[in-house]
Write an enzyme that holds these catalytic residues in place. Structure first.
Site, PDB file in Angstrom:
ATOM      1  N   TYR A 129      35.646  38.859  55.254  1.00  0.00           N
ATOM      2  CA  TYR A 129      36.902  39.217  55.909  1.00  0.00           C
ATOM      3  C   TYR A 129      37.665  40.303  55.179  1.00  0.00           C
ATOM      4  O   TYR A 129      38.782  40.624  55.534  1.00  0.00           O
ATOM      5  CB  TYR A 129      37.789  37.970  56.044  1.00  0.00           C
ATOM      6  CG  TYR A 129      37.061  36.846  56.716  1.00  0.00           C
ATOM      7  CD1 TYR A 129      36.840  36.871  58.089  1.00  0.00           C
ATOM      8  CD2 TYR A 129      36.524  35.805  55.971  1.00  0.00           C
ATOM      9  CE1 TYR A 129      36.122  35.872  58.714  1.00  0.00           C
ATOM     10  CE2 TYR A 129      35.813  34.795  56.582  1.00  0.00           C
ATOM     11  CZ  TYR A 129      35.615  34.830  57.960  1.00  0.00           C
ATOM     12  OH  TYR A 129      34.895  33.845  58.558  1.00  0.00           O
ATOM     13  N   SER A 130      37.086  40.817  54.114  1.00  0.00           N
ATOM     14  CA  SER A 130      37.852  41.763  53.308  1.00  0.00           C
ATOM     15  C   SER A 130      36.973  42.817  52.655  1.00  0.00           C
ATOM     16  O   SER A 130      35.761  42.645  52.519  1.00  0.00           O
ATOM     17  CB  SER A 130      38.595  41.008  52.210  1.00  0.00           C
ATOM     18  OG  SER A 130      37.662  40.408  51.328  1.00  0.00           O
ATOM     19  N   LYS A 133      42.670  44.565  47.773  1.00  0.00           N
ATOM     20  CA  LYS A 133      41.903  43.810  48.756  1.00  0.00           C
ATOM     21  C   LYS A 133      42.516  44.057  50.123  1.00  0.00           C
ATOM     22  O   LYS A 133      43.712  43.834  50.318  1.00  0.00           O
ATOM     23  CB  LYS A 133      41.963  42.325  48.385  1.00  0.00           C
ATOM     24  CG  LYS A 133      41.122  41.408  49.236  1.00  0.00           C
ATOM     25  CD  LYS A 133      41.080  40.024  48.596  1.00  0.00           C
ATOM     26  CE  LYS A 133      40.156  39.095  49.344  1.00  0.00           C
ATOM     27  NZ  LYS A 133      39.955  37.839  48.605  1.00  0.00           N
ATOM     28  N   LEU A 177      42.485  45.110  38.358  1.00  0.00           N
ATOM     29  CA  LEU A 177      41.114  45.608  38.475  1.00  0.00           C
ATOM     30  C   LEU A 177      40.243  44.885  37.446  1.00  0.00           C
ATOM     31  O   LEU A 177      40.626  44.753  36.290  1.00  0.00           O
ATOM     32  CB  LEU A 177      41.109  47.110  38.180  1.00  0.00           C
ATOM     33  CG  LEU A 177      39.733  47.780  38.148  1.00  0.00           C
ATOM     34  CD1 LEU A 177      39.103  47.787  39.528  1.00  0.00           C
ATOM     35  CD2 LEU A 177      39.852  49.192  37.607  1.00  0.00           C
ATOM     36  N   ASP A 191      35.870  27.177  45.248  1.00  0.00           N
ATOM     37  CA  ASP A 191      34.695  28.026  45.494  1.00  0.00           C
ATOM     38  C   ASP A 191      34.336  28.806  44.231  1.00  0.00           C
ATOM     39  O   ASP A 191      34.076  30.011  44.291  1.00  0.00           O
ATOM     40  CB  ASP A 191      34.955  28.956  46.681  1.00  0.00           C
ATOM     41  CG  ASP A 191      33.654  29.460  47.325  1.00  0.00           C
ATOM     42  OD1 ASP A 191      32.581  28.850  47.085  1.00  0.00           O
ATOM     43  OD2 ASP A 191      33.702  30.460  48.056  1.00  0.00           O
ATOM     44  N   ASP A 201      39.502  35.459  44.209  1.00  0.00           N
ATOM     45  CA  ASP A 201      39.177  34.873  45.505  1.00  0.00           C
ATOM     46  C   ASP A 201      39.716  33.458  45.692  1.00  0.00           C
ATOM     47  O   ASP A 201      38.963  32.485  45.655  1.00  0.00           O
ATOM     48  CB  ASP A 201      37.657  34.894  45.714  1.00  0.00           C
ATOM     49  CG  ASP A 201      37.322  35.374  47.112  1.00  0.00           C
ATOM     50  OD1 ASP A 201      38.156  35.141  48.010  1.00  0.00           O
ATOM     51  OD2 ASP A 201      36.264  35.990  47.310  1.00  0.00           O
TER      52      ASP A 201
END
Ligand code: ADE
Length: 313
Positions: free
Chosen positions: A45-46, A63, A115, A159, A177
């Site tokens: 999705y990104s 992002k 970053l 995750d 994430d």
């Protein structure tokens, strides 16, 4: 660009201007404030882009999420959760990608992040085949430290996997994430989720229940993979992988550090309450037991984020 949306992090002296500019805040920073460079990664999705702030020359990762795509796939809440989790986590832990600004335009949502110049741990494992025990120990210790902090803030990642473990310019870890995180005591819906088959804990597969301890299972999977170069749980299909996860059915390769093996065995346990670091039932996670495992004997926890990373091998 001026900071926005992260009111908790504002220095006290700027509180007044923060209040005054609040209603305008959303439009104050835009993608035009950055020189956009290479694509760093692409998710479902990104897209993550390298970017330099025009005013300061500072480098970031941005992002970019496509609004239409998110809405079509009913994933708008993942962007909300990611923002919420990153704001909750603040900018004080070196092992978590900091969020500097969020903004949007007609098509996209933007997250301006730290970053992580050396990309994903997954790429490193693939390139080297596997990591030395020393490297695996260092990165596992960093994950333990991050996970303890995250959980203390009421954020369960859910995750954890080498694709989400990024490496900064000094080869220290930064977790990214948080779109599938569970944020405790938040107003947003964060429950419906099953992670990535190879790292998902049995309680998520069997009962769709997750807790802090699910991150400990994933930690066991990641440690296994760093040392052996392969998944702890892997079948010919996702279904078959999940069957193995449910049984906690995995096999060590012939060569595997004994202390690391003992630690993995204490993490890859079906009952989430029995995993090392999960503490007594109903009590907060007891990460001290994890930190004092013999595998970490040579780790100095006080200099974990200032010592240079061990040579990659
Ligand atoms: N890929 C995803 N997020 C990233 C980040 N913050 N830095 C570098 N690469 C990334």
């Amino acid at each position: 660009p001026k900071e926005l949306g992260l009111a908790d992090d504002y220095p006290k002296s700027r509180a007044a201007s923060q209040v005054r500019s609040k209603s305008r805040a959303r439009s104050e920073v835009s993608i035009d404030d950055f020189d956009v460079g290479d694509t760093l990664g692409e998710g479902s999705y990104s897209t993550v882009l390298q970017a330099t702030a025009r005013k300061t020359g500072k480098q970031y990762a941005i992002k970019v999420l496509d609004k239409t795509h998110l809405a079509r796939k009913n994933k708008t809440f993942t962007a909300k959760i990611e923002r919420l989790a990153l704001i909750r986590l603040g900018r004080q832990h070196p092992g978590i990608v900091s969020l500097y600004w969020t903004f949007q335009d007609a098509h996209s949502l933007y997250f301006v992040l730290d970053l992580a110049a050396n990309g994903e741990m997954q790429t490193l494992i693939s390139r080297l085949g596997s990591l030395s025990t020393r490297c695996a120990r260092y990165y596992t210790a960093q994950i333990v430290d991050i996970v303890e902090y995250m959980h203390s803030k009421g954020v369960i990642h859910r995750d954890l996997k080498p694709e989400n473990l990024l490496l900064d310019a000094s080869y220290r870890l930064k977790i990214a994430d948080f779109g599938t995180a569970k944020v405790l005591n938040a107003d947003v819906e964060t429950e419906r989720f099953v992670g990535t088959a190879q790292y998902v804990a049995p309680e998520l597969v069997v009962a769709n229940e997750s807790s802090e301890s699910s991150d400990l299972w994933a930690l066991g999977c990641v440690l296994f993979q760093m040392i052996s170069g392969r998944f702890a749980f892997s079948g010919l299909s996702e279904y078959l992988t999940l069957q193995k996860v449910k049984q906690a059915e995995y096999v060590f390769p012939g060569e595997f550090d004994e202390d690391a093996k003992d630690l993995v065995q204490k993490l890859l346990i079906r009952d989430p309450k029995q995993r090392l670091g999960a503490g007594e039932p109903m009590s907060p996670l007891d990460m001290r037991s994890l930190r004092s495992h013999p595998f970490f004997d040579s780790i100095d926890w006080t200099t974990l984020w200032t010592d240079p990373a061990p040579p990659l091998e």
